[in-house]
Motif scaffolding. Sequence first.
Motif, PDB file in Angstrom:
ATOM      1  N   ALA A 320      23.702 -17.113  19.719  1.00  0.00           N
ATOM      2  CA  ALA A 320      23.906 -16.362  18.505  1.00  0.00           C
ATOM      3  C   ALA A 320      24.384 -17.198  17.283  1.00  0.00           C
ATOM      4  O   ALA A 320      24.156 -16.714  16.013  1.00  0.00           O
ATOM      5  N   VAL A 321      24.977 -18.409  17.427  1.00  0.00           N
ATOM      6  CA  VAL A 321      25.612 -18.953  16.418  1.00  0.00           C
ATOM      7  C   VAL A 321      25.110 -20.524  16.251  1.00  0.00           C
ATOM      8  O   VAL A 321      26.053 -21.297  15.968  1.00  0.00           O
ATOM      9  N   ARG A 322      23.850 -20.695  16.692  1.00  0.00           N
ATOM     10  CA  ARG A 322      23.280 -22.105  16.639  1.00  0.00           C
ATOM     11  C   ARG A 322      23.282 -22.461  15.240  1.00  0.00           C
ATOM     12  O   ARG A 322      22.691 -21.698  14.350  1.00  0.00           O
ATOM     13  N   GLY A 323      23.118 -23.718  14.982  1.00  0.00           N
ATOM     14  CA  GLY A 323      22.879 -23.954  13.399  1.00  0.00           C
ATOM     15  C   GLY A 323      23.873 -23.504  12.405  1.00  0.00           C
ATOM     16  O   GLY A 323      24.850 -23.252  12.451  1.00  0.00           O
ATOM     17  N   GLN A 324      23.080 -23.330  11.347  1.00  0.00           N
ATOM     18  CA  GLN A 324      23.891 -22.628  10.149  1.00  0.00           C
ATOM     19  C   GLN A 324      24.009 -21.281  10.210  1.00  0.00           C
ATOM     20  O   GLN A 324      23.114 -20.292  10.570  1.00  0.00           O
ATOM     21  N   SER A 325      25.112 -20.720  10.784  1.00  0.00           N
ATOM     22  CA  SER A 325      25.232 -19.251  11.081  1.00  0.00           C
ATOM     23  C   SER A 325      26.618 -18.610  10.405  1.00  0.00           C
ATOM     24  O   SER A 325      27.721 -19.303  10.124  1.00  0.00           O
ATOM     25  N   PHE A 326      26.836 -17.260  10.362  1.00  0.00           N
ATOM     26  CA  PHE A 326      27.577 -16.604   9.613  1.00  0.00           C
ATOM     27  C   PHE A 326      27.944 -15.304  10.485  1.00  0.00           C
ATOM     28  O   PHE A 326      27.154 -14.908  11.282  1.00  0.00           O
ATOM     29  N   VAL A 327      29.159 -14.947  10.425  1.00  0.00           N
ATOM     30  CA  VAL A 327      29.619 -13.721  11.124  1.00  0.00           C
ATOM     31  C   VAL A 327      29.876 -12.652   9.940  1.00  0.00           C
ATOM     32  O   VAL A 327      30.653 -12.857   9.341  1.00  0.00           O
ATOM     33  N   VAL A 328      29.555 -11.228  10.243  1.00  0.00           N
ATOM     34  CA  VAL A 328      29.807 -10.191   9.037  1.00  0.00           C
ATOM     35  C   VAL A 328      30.392  -9.091  10.036  1.00  0.00           C
ATOM     36  O   VAL A 328      30.010  -8.605  11.010  1.00  0.00           O
ATOM     37  N   SER A 332      33.778   1.170   8.136  1.00  0.00           N
ATOM     38  CA  SER A 332      33.198   2.169   7.090  1.00  0.00           C
ATOM     39  C   SER A 332      33.707   1.872   5.907  1.00  0.00           C
ATOM     40  O   SER A 332      32.677   2.249   4.915  1.00  0.00           O
ATOM     41  N   ASP A 333      34.642   1.255   5.496  1.00  0.00           N
ATOM     42  CA  ASP A 333      34.916   0.970   3.973  1.00  0.00           C
ATOM     43  C   ASP A 333      35.143  -0.513   3.559  1.00  0.00           C
ATOM     44  O   ASP A 333      35.443  -0.918   2.531  1.00  0.00           O
ATOM     45  N   VAL A 334      34.753  -1.469   4.542  1.00  0.00           N
ATOM     46  CA  VAL A 334      35.219  -3.123   4.139  1.00  0.00           C
ATOM     47  C   VAL A 334      34.042  -3.860   4.804  1.00  0.00           C
ATOM     48  O   VAL A 334      33.777  -3.556   5.885  1.00  0.00           O
ATOM     49  N   ALA A 335      33.719  -4.523   4.100  1.00  0.00           N
ATOM     50  CA  ALA A 335      32.755  -5.760   4.686  1.00  0.00           C
ATOM     51  C   ALA A 335      33.507  -7.158   4.407  1.00  0.00           C
ATOM     52  O   ALA A 335      33.864  -7.545   3.187  1.00  0.00           O
ATOM     53  N   LEU A 336      33.532  -8.103   5.562  1.00  0.00           N
ATOM     54  CA  LEU A 336      33.935  -9.383   5.429  1.00  0.00           C
ATOM     55  C   LEU A 336      33.046 -10.140   6.069  1.00  0.00           C
ATOM     56  O   LEU A 336      32.257 -10.149   7.099  1.00  0.00           O
ATOM     57  N   VAL A 337      32.805 -11.388   5.558  1.00  0.00           N
ATOM     58  CA  VAL A 337      31.868 -12.443   5.937  1.00  0.00           C
ATOM     59  C   VAL A 337      32.602 -13.917   5.994  1.00  0.00           C
ATOM     60  O   VAL A 337      33.356 -14.219   5.241  1.00  0.00           O
ATOM     61  N   THR A 338      31.961 -14.560   7.247  1.00  0.00           N
ATOM     62  CA  THR A 338      32.729 -15.970   6.990  1.00  0.00           C
ATOM     63  C   THR A 338      31.642 -16.976   7.591  1.00  0.00           C
ATOM     64  O   THR A 338      30.956 -16.438   8.641  1.00  0.00           O
ATOM     65  N   PRO A 339      31.636 -18.145   7.486  1.00  0.00           N
ATOM     66  CA  PRO A 339      30.590 -19.008   8.222  1.00  0.00           C
ATOM     67  C   PRO A 339      31.274 -19.255   9.358  1.00  0.00           C
ATOM     68  O   PRO A 339      32.537 -19.246   9.463  1.00  0.00           O
TER      69      PRO A 339
END
Length: 343
Positions: A320-328, A332-339
Motif C-alpha cells: 500500500a505504501v510502495r514508492g511515493q505514497s501518502f496516508v489520509v 467526521s469533522d477533520v482530515a489530516l494527510v502525511t507523506p
Amino acid sequence: MNPAYVTFGLTPAVRAGGVLANGAYHIHRDFLDFVVDGQPLLRRLAYLDAVSSLASGLGPSVFTEQVRGLLLETDAPLEGGRFVIYGCPECEGLECGAVTAVIERDGADFVWRDFAWQTDGSPDLDLNGYHGIGPYRFRGEQYRAALERLLLTDGAHEVPTGPRVLLIGQRAAVLARLAAALRRIGIGAEITLDAVGALAEELRKYRAVVFGRTVGQEERDAVRDAFAAARSQAVLVTALAPIVPVLVAQVEQALERTPRDRRLVGLTADGGEAVVEVASECRVRLVAHRLDRLSRTRAQELFDAPVEPGIHRIPLAARAVRGQSFVVARTSDVALVTPVARR
C-alpha cells in the motif's frame, strides 16, 4: 423530577468532505453546532457523521424556518412534538436516519428531551433512544438570545457559508480535476495563473490557496505578500502530489475552523506503520494513496473503526505504501494527510 439548568450556545462546526477510497464523495458542510454546558452536543455522539439543522446550503428561507422551529414559533415537523437536531450531511431525508428530540416550553424555559435515532414517523425510545443524552433545561432568555441573533440582519455573518478555495498554477489536468472534486463536495474552487493583481476584497473571499507543484518559490512569495497586504486569513498550502484525494484532504485540513478543539490531533507514517493521535473518542478512517510506476493512482483502505483517546499505531501493508505514497486520516469533522517517510 425537573432537569437542572444547563447553558445553551452555538458554535461554527464542519463536516469534512472528501474523496473516498472507492471513488465516492463526502460533501463538505459548514453548520452551527449546539453547545450544551460548554461542550458541542455532537461530540457526545462520538461516532455520528451528521450535521445540525442549522447548516449551510439550506437557503435563507429554510434556515430561518429551522431557527423559528427551534424557538417553537412553528409547528413541530415530526409526530409527538419532535424536531430534527442532527441529520444526514448528504441529504435532508429522514430515511437516512436523524437524531430527533422533543422540544417544549416549561414556563419561560425551553426543554430538550427524549433524544432518539429516528428513521420513520415514530421512534422506539427503548430501542433507539439516547439514554445518556438529556433532558436539558435551558433558560429562556439565553436560549432565545442565541437563536434570535441569527434572524437579525446585522447578525447574518454568524450563519455559516460554503468556503471558497483558489488554485494557482498552470491550468493542467490535475488542478482541473481537483477543482471539479472540490465543487462536487460543496467547496467553491477557481483556478488562476496569478493572483498578485487581484483586488483585496476579492482575495479576502478565499479561505485557502493551493499552489500547484509547478509554481516556483518566487511566485509563491509574491502571492503570499498579496494576500498579506489584503489582510486575508487564507491558509496557503503547496500541493503534495498529483493525487486528487490527497489534494482534497490537504484543502480540508487547511479549511479546518477549530484546530485546537479537534478530535484527531496528529498523524505520521513511515514504511511500517501510521501513528494516529486522538484527543477524544471518535471513529477514524485511514486510507493509503500512492503513484505506481506508470504514475497511476492507487488507493487502499487501511483502517476504519472507533478509537479511544490516545496514540494508536496502525500497521501499513507494504504494497500500500510502495514508492511515493501518502496516508489520509479522517474523522467526521477533520482530515489530516502525511507523506509516508521511507525507512
